[in-house]
Design a protein around this motif. Structure first.
Motif, PDB file in Angstrom:
ATOM      1  N   GLU A  82      37.216  36.541  19.587  1.00 24.44           N
ATOM      2  CA  GLU A  82      37.328  37.827  20.264  1.00 24.44           C
ATOM      3  C   GLU A  82      36.055  38.108  21.033  1.00 24.44           C
ATOM      4  O   GLU A  82      34.950  37.858  20.530  1.00 24.44           O
ATOM      5  N   LEU A  83      36.226  38.644  22.242  1.00 30.97           N
ATOM      6  CA  LEU A  83      35.060  39.037  23.024  1.00 30.97           C
ATOM      7  C   LEU A  83      35.428  40.181  23.937  1.00 30.97           C
ATOM      8  O   LEU A  83      36.602  40.384  24.274  1.00 30.97           O
ATOM      9  N   ASP A  84      34.421  40.962  24.287  1.00 21.76           N
ATOM     10  CA  ASP A  84      34.595  42.124  25.145  1.00 21.76           C
ATOM     11  C   ASP A  84      33.879  41.898  26.459  1.00 21.76           C
ATOM     12  O   ASP A  84      32.816  41.245  26.499  1.00 21.76           O
ATOM     13  N   VAL A  85      34.462  42.446  27.539  1.00 21.96           N
ATOM     14  CA  VAL A  85      33.816  42.416  28.845  1.00 21.96           C
ATOM     15  C   VAL A  85      33.690  43.845  29.346  1.00 21.96           C
ATOM     16  O   VAL A  85      34.395  44.752  28.891  1.00 21.96           O
ATOM     17  N   THR A  86      32.783  44.061  30.291  1.00 22.31           N
ATOM     18  CA  THR A  86      32.502  45.411  30.782  1.00 22.31           C
ATOM     19  C   THR A  86      33.705  46.029  31.490  1.00 22.31           C
ATOM     20  O   THR A  86      34.553  45.327  32.045  1.00 22.31           O
ATOM     21  N   ASN A  87      33.744  47.365  31.441  1.00 20.18           N
ATOM     22  CA  ASN A  87      34.771  48.120  32.139  1.00 20.18           C
ATOM     23  C   ASN A  87      34.733  47.743  33.618  1.00 20.18           C
ATOM     24  O   ASN A  87      33.661  47.635  34.207  1.00 20.18           O
ATOM     25  N   GLY A  88      35.876  47.520  34.201  1.00 23.78           N
ATOM     26  CA  GLY A  88      35.942  47.144  35.611  1.00 23.78           C
ATOM     27  C   GLY A  88      36.043  45.643  35.830  1.00 23.78           C
ATOM     28  O   GLY A  88      36.299  45.201  36.945  1.00 23.78           O
ATOM     29  N   THR A  89      35.826  44.860  34.778  1.00 21.80           N
ATOM     30  CA  THR A  89      35.966  43.408  34.912  1.00 21.80           C
ATOM     31  C   THR A  89      37.435  43.086  35.149  1.00 21.80           C
ATOM     32  O   THR A  89      38.313  43.569  34.435  1.00 21.80           O
ATOM     33  N   SER A  93      41.743  34.045  36.222  1.00 20.31           N
ATOM     34  CA  SER A  93      41.669  32.675  35.743  1.00 20.31           C
ATOM     35  C   SER A  93      40.240  32.434  35.267  1.00 20.31           C
ATOM     36  O   SER A  93      39.344  32.176  36.069  1.00 20.31           O
ATOM     37  N   GLU A  94      40.027  32.585  33.965  1.00 23.61           N
ATOM     38  CA  GLU A  94      38.687  32.493  33.382  1.00 23.61           C
ATOM     39  C   GLU A  94      38.362  31.065  32.961  1.00 23.61           C
ATOM     40  O   GLU A  94      39.117  30.445  32.220  1.00 23.61           O
ATOM     41  N   ALA A  95      37.240  30.559  33.445  1.00 22.98           N
ATOM     42  CA  ALA A  95      36.762  29.242  33.021  1.00 22.98           C
ATOM     43  C   ALA A  95      35.888  29.440  31.787  1.00 22.98           C
ATOM     44  O   ALA A  95      35.087  30.362  31.720  1.00 22.98           O
ATOM     45  N   PHE A  96      36.067  28.601  30.797  1.00 30.17           N
ATOM     46  CA  PHE A  96      35.310  28.715  29.554  1.00 30.17           C
ATOM     47  C   PHE A  96      35.111  27.335  28.958  1.00 30.17           C
ATOM     48  O   PHE A  96      35.747  26.368  29.358  1.00 30.17           O
ATOM     49  N   ALA A 113      44.419  31.959  32.368  1.00 29.36           N
ATOM     50  CA  ALA A 113      44.678  33.343  32.775  1.00 29.36           C
ATOM     51  C   ALA A 113      44.750  34.213  31.523  1.00 29.36           C
ATOM     52  O   ALA A 113      45.558  33.962  30.637  1.00 29.36           O
ATOM     53  N   PHE A 114      43.879  35.214  31.432  1.00 30.79           N
ATOM     54  CA  PHE A 114      43.866  36.134  30.301  1.00 30.79           C
ATOM     55  C   PHE A 114      44.337  37.514  30.751  1.00 30.79           C
ATOM     56  O   PHE A 114      44.152  37.911  31.897  1.00 30.79           O
ATOM     57  N   VAL A 115      44.941  38.261  29.821  1.00 27.08           N
ATOM     58  CA  VAL A 115      45.379  39.629  30.054  1.00 27.08           C
ATOM     59  C   VAL A 115      44.616  40.495  29.055  1.00 27.08           C
ATOM     60  O   VAL A 115      44.492  40.133  27.877  1.00 27.08           O
ATOM     61  N   ASP A 116      44.118  41.637  29.514  1.00 27.75           N
ATOM     62  CA  ASP A 116      43.319  42.538  28.683  1.00 27.75           C
ATOM     63  C   ASP A 116      43.987  42.807  27.337  1.00 27.75           C
ATOM     64  O   ASP A 116      45.106  43.313  27.264  1.00 27.75           O
ATOM     65  N   THR A 137      41.152  36.435  22.317  1.00 25.07           N
ATOM     66  CA  THR A 137      41.462  37.744  22.894  1.00 25.07           C
ATOM     67  C   THR A 137      40.251  38.257  23.641  1.00 25.07           C
ATOM     68  O   THR A 137      39.148  38.311  23.094  1.00 25.07           O
ATOM     69  N   ILE A 138      40.466  38.654  24.901  1.00 30.42           N
ATOM     70  CA  ILE A 138      39.420  39.259  25.714  1.00 30.42           C
ATOM     71  C   ILE A 138      39.826  40.710  25.959  1.00 30.42           C
ATOM     72  O   ILE A 138      40.951  40.975  26.421  1.00 30.42           O
ATOM     73  N   THR A 139      38.922  41.628  25.633  1.00 30.46           N
ATOM     74  CA  THR A 139      39.202  43.051  25.799  1.00 30.46           C
ATOM     75  C   THR A 139      38.271  43.644  26.844  1.00 30.46           C
ATOM     76  O   THR A 139      37.053  43.448  26.773  1.00 30.46           O
ATOM     77  N   VAL A 140      38.842  44.356  27.814  1.00 29.60           N
ATOM     78  CA  VAL A 140      38.053  45.064  28.815  1.00 29.60           C
ATOM     79  C   VAL A 140      37.742  46.440  28.239  1.00 29.60           C
ATOM     80  O   VAL A 140      38.653  47.188  27.880  1.00 29.60           O
TER      81      VAL A 140
END
Length: 141
Positions: A82-89, A93-96, A113-116, A137-140
């Motif tokens: 699990e990780l969080d990204v800043t509001n507005g991100t 298609s996220e490379a990791f 491709a990730f969905v909030d 899981t990526i959370t904005v």
């Protein structure tokens, strides 16, 4: 498959030093290799100890994404990342990159491709063929 590392105590080591070295290695999880090892105090000066580690299905590291806030949380028991990204991100298609247990492989391609807030499911297969289901899981915020 089992990963094996070994440590050989060479000839010329005196009895007391040999016992100390053998005891220290046993404390670190090394075991006598069959047919080679004799118990400390036996007088044998050429002994080999091995450490066997089962191949795993773990994620050891997950790289930091652009806009990420805080640390990536990897839960080996729940098999989640699990990780969080800043509001507005804007997620797209996220490379990791992931670092897995030695010899393990993942079926999760990059970029992805990730969905909030939506968990992305994938599998990690160990070197021995064991399969574990994981999610990222990526959370904005």
């Amino acid at each position: 498959m089992t990963k094996v590392s070994s440590y050989k105590i060479a000839q010329g080591v005196n009895g007391a030093a040999l016992e100390t070295a053998v005891a220290a290695l046993i404390a670190l999880g090394y075991e006598p290799e069959e047919g080679v090892f004799a118990t400390p105090g036996s007088g044998l000066l050429n002994q080999k100890l091995v450490k066997r580690e089962e191949a795993g299905t773990d994620i050891v590291a997950f790289n930091r994404l652009a806009g990420q806030v805080g640390a990536t949380v990897i839960d080996d028991e729940a098999k989640t990342v699990e990780l969080d990204v800043t509001n507005g991100t804007v997620l797209g298609s996220e490379a990791f990159q992931m670092t897995l247990s030695p010899g393990a492989a993942s079926n999760l391609a990059t970029p992805q491709a990730f969905v909030d807030g939506v968990a992305k499911a994938f599998n990690i297969t160990s070197e021995s063929g064991d399969v574990a289901a994981w999610t990222v899981t990526i959370t904005v915020l």
